[in-house]
Scaffold this motif. Structure first.
Motif, PDB file in Angstrom:
ATOM      1  N   TYR A  37       0.862  -1.409  -0.099  1.00  0.00           N
ATOM      2  CA  TYR A  37       0.111   0.139  -0.041  1.00  0.00           C
ATOM      3  C   TYR A  37       0.932   1.312   0.048  1.00  0.00           C
ATOM      4  O   TYR A  37       2.013   1.206   0.714  1.00  0.00           O
ATOM      5  CB  TYR A  37      -1.130   0.137   1.127  1.00  0.00           C
ATOM      6  N   TYR A  45       0.768  11.659   2.299  1.00  0.00           N
ATOM      7  CA  TYR A  45       0.211  12.682   3.039  1.00  0.00           C
ATOM      8  C   TYR A  45       0.856  14.176   2.883  1.00  0.00           C
ATOM      9  O   TYR A  45       1.744  14.164   2.568  1.00  0.00           O
ATOM     10  CB  TYR A  45       0.780  12.079   4.595  1.00  0.00           C
ATOM     11  N   LYS A  56       1.467  17.918   4.650  1.00  0.00           N
ATOM     12  CA  LYS A  56       1.765  18.640   6.006  1.00  0.00           C
ATOM     13  C   LYS A  56       1.743  20.126   5.857  1.00  0.00           C
ATOM     14  O   LYS A  56       2.945  20.424   5.228  1.00  0.00           O
ATOM     15  CB  LYS A  56       2.795  17.834   6.696  1.00  0.00           C
ATOM     16  N   PRO A  72       0.313  15.743   9.882  1.00  0.00           N
ATOM     17  CA  PRO A  72       0.210  15.398   8.315  1.00  0.00           C
ATOM     18  C   PRO A  72      -1.207  14.994   8.046  1.00  0.00           C
ATOM     19  O   PRO A  72      -1.608  14.407   8.979  1.00  0.00           O
ATOM     20  CB  PRO A  72       1.158  14.181   8.067  1.00  0.00           C
ATOM     21  N   PHE A 118       4.545  13.890   1.891  1.00  0.00           N
ATOM     22  CA  PHE A 118       5.232  12.655   2.301  1.00  0.00           C
ATOM     23  C   PHE A 118       4.687  11.457   1.857  1.00  0.00           C
ATOM     24  O   PHE A 118       3.444  11.257   1.673  1.00  0.00           O
ATOM     25  CB  PHE A 118       5.206  12.496   3.805  1.00  0.00           C
ATOM     26  N   GLN A 124       3.618   0.783   3.128  1.00  0.00           N
ATOM     27  CA  GLN A 124       3.195  -0.109   3.994  1.00  0.00           C
ATOM     28  C   GLN A 124       2.892  -1.643   3.574  1.00  0.00           C
ATOM     29  O   GLN A 124       2.388  -1.754   2.394  1.00  0.00           O
ATOM     30  CB  GLN A 124       1.751   0.027   4.684  1.00  0.00           C
ATOM     31  N   PRO A 128       3.736  -0.912  10.364  1.00  0.00           N
ATOM     32  CA  PRO A 128       3.495   0.598  10.604  1.00  0.00           C
ATOM     33  C   PRO A 128       3.932   1.016   9.090  1.00  0.00           C
ATOM     34  O   PRO A 128       4.699   0.325   8.245  1.00  0.00           O
ATOM     35  CB  PRO A 128       4.580   0.865  11.626  1.00  0.00           C
ATOM     36  N   LEU A 129       3.536   2.330   8.865  1.00  0.00           N
ATOM     37  CA  LEU A 129       3.597   3.092   7.587  1.00  0.00           C
ATOM     38  C   LEU A 129       5.238   3.189   7.638  1.00  0.00           C
ATOM     39  O   LEU A 129       5.832   3.814   8.763  1.00  0.00           O
ATOM     40  CB  LEU A 129       3.095   4.353   7.608  1.00  0.00           C
ATOM     41  N   PHE A 154       7.648   6.209   6.217  1.00  0.00           N
ATOM     42  CA  PHE A 154       7.541   7.394   5.454  1.00  0.00           C
ATOM     43  C   PHE A 154       8.803   7.756   4.686  1.00  0.00           C
ATOM     44  O   PHE A 154       9.982   7.684   5.156  1.00  0.00           O
ATOM     45  CB  PHE A 154       7.217   8.488   6.576  1.00  0.00           C
ATOM     46  N   GLY A 155       8.687   8.609   3.755  1.00  0.00           N
ATOM     47  CA  GLY A 155      10.025   9.016   3.171  1.00  0.00           C
ATOM     48  C   GLY A 155      10.262  10.299   3.820  1.00  0.00           C
ATOM     49  O   GLY A 155       9.580  10.884   4.939  1.00  0.00           O
ATOM     50  N   LYS A 156      11.200  11.214   3.447  1.00  0.00           N
ATOM     51  CA  LYS A 156      11.540  12.448   3.909  1.00  0.00           C
ATOM     52  C   LYS A 156      10.987  13.501   3.696  1.00  0.00           C
ATOM     53  O   LYS A 156      11.056  14.746   4.513  1.00  0.00           O
ATOM     54  CB  LYS A 156      13.151  12.669   3.827  1.00  0.00           C
TER      55      LYS A 156
END
Lengths: 112, 114
Positions: free
Chosen positions: A32, A36, A38, A44, A89, A93, A99-100, A102-104
């Motif tokens: 998945y 997001y 922010k 986010p 972001f 998943q 957990p997700l 995330f990228g930076k």
């Protein structure tokens, strides 16, 4: 080892044009893929997602594309608006209760 | 419906101290996750709780701990603070635990360690 990479820390686009944000990943086990957004001083917020069985998902001005063979995810915003200026972001998943990751983030600035 | 509430909003501590951050999830949400955001590293997963049980844990030292109460409210604690712990700590809640569950984030607690 960074599993999720957003190689562009920032992006500047003119209002009305297309914004393309990119995300690359290394682990083919991700199922998945989410984006997001922010704003400063806020948490986010979910924007759009896609599962690995699809290659495109559209929601209004936002479209997410998935290229599994290239392990590449992108978010297109058309047309871009000044209110879209935020940090974006990508988050990935795996199946199961994981957990997700995330990228930076990429800071998008839409210039009026 | 009220969103995810994190307190305090800002916190200043000195090295060696400990800190406790609080998170109240959206009513009815049973899963609470914590993330650390720093300028260079993005959002890094700390831990996730579901029905008072820790279900997942990120790659952080044991100085970082958390818990969830029967009303789904959660706290995280950082002991023996280090300068590198300065970050925005974000809490997120979701209705259930599992794949493609939309996370709802709070505005975060900005921790500064001097």
């Amino acid at each position: 080892d960074q599993q999720v990479k957003q190689n562009s820390p920032s992006l500047s686009v003119q209002e009305g044009r297309i914004s393309i944000l990119n995300c690359d990943y290394t682990n083919s086990m991700f199922d998945y893929f989410l984006w997001y957004k922010k704003y400063p001083a806020e948490g986010p917020t979910f924007l759009i997602s896609i599962s690995s069985i699809k290659d495109k998902n559209e929601d209004g001005r936002f479209t997410v594309f998935l290229n599994k063979s290239a392990k590449h995810l992108s978010l297109h915003i058309v047309p871009s608006q000044p209110g879209d200026s935020a940090v974006y972001f990508c988050a990935l998943q795996r199946a199961g209760n994981t957990p997700l990751v995330f990228g930076k983030g990429t800071r998008l600035s839409v210039i009026a | 419906k009220a969103g995810v509430t994190q307190t305090p909003r800002y916190l200043i501590k000195t090295r060696g101290q400990q800190v406790t951050l609080s998170c109240s999830p959206i009513s009815g949400h049973r899963s609470v996750s914590w993330y650390q955001q720093t300028p260079g590293q993005g959002l890094q997963f700390l831990f996730e709780y579901f029905s008072e049980t820790q279900r997942n844990k990120g790659n952080f030292p044991g100085r970082f701990s958390g818990r969830q109460f029967s009303n789904s409210r959660s706290e995280m604690n950082v002991s023996t603070l280090e300068l590198g712990d300065s970050a925005l700590y974000l809490c997120a809640s979701s209705l259930r635990q599992g794949v493609n569950e939309k996370l709802f984030f709070g505005s975060g607690t900005q921790l500064s360690v001097l």
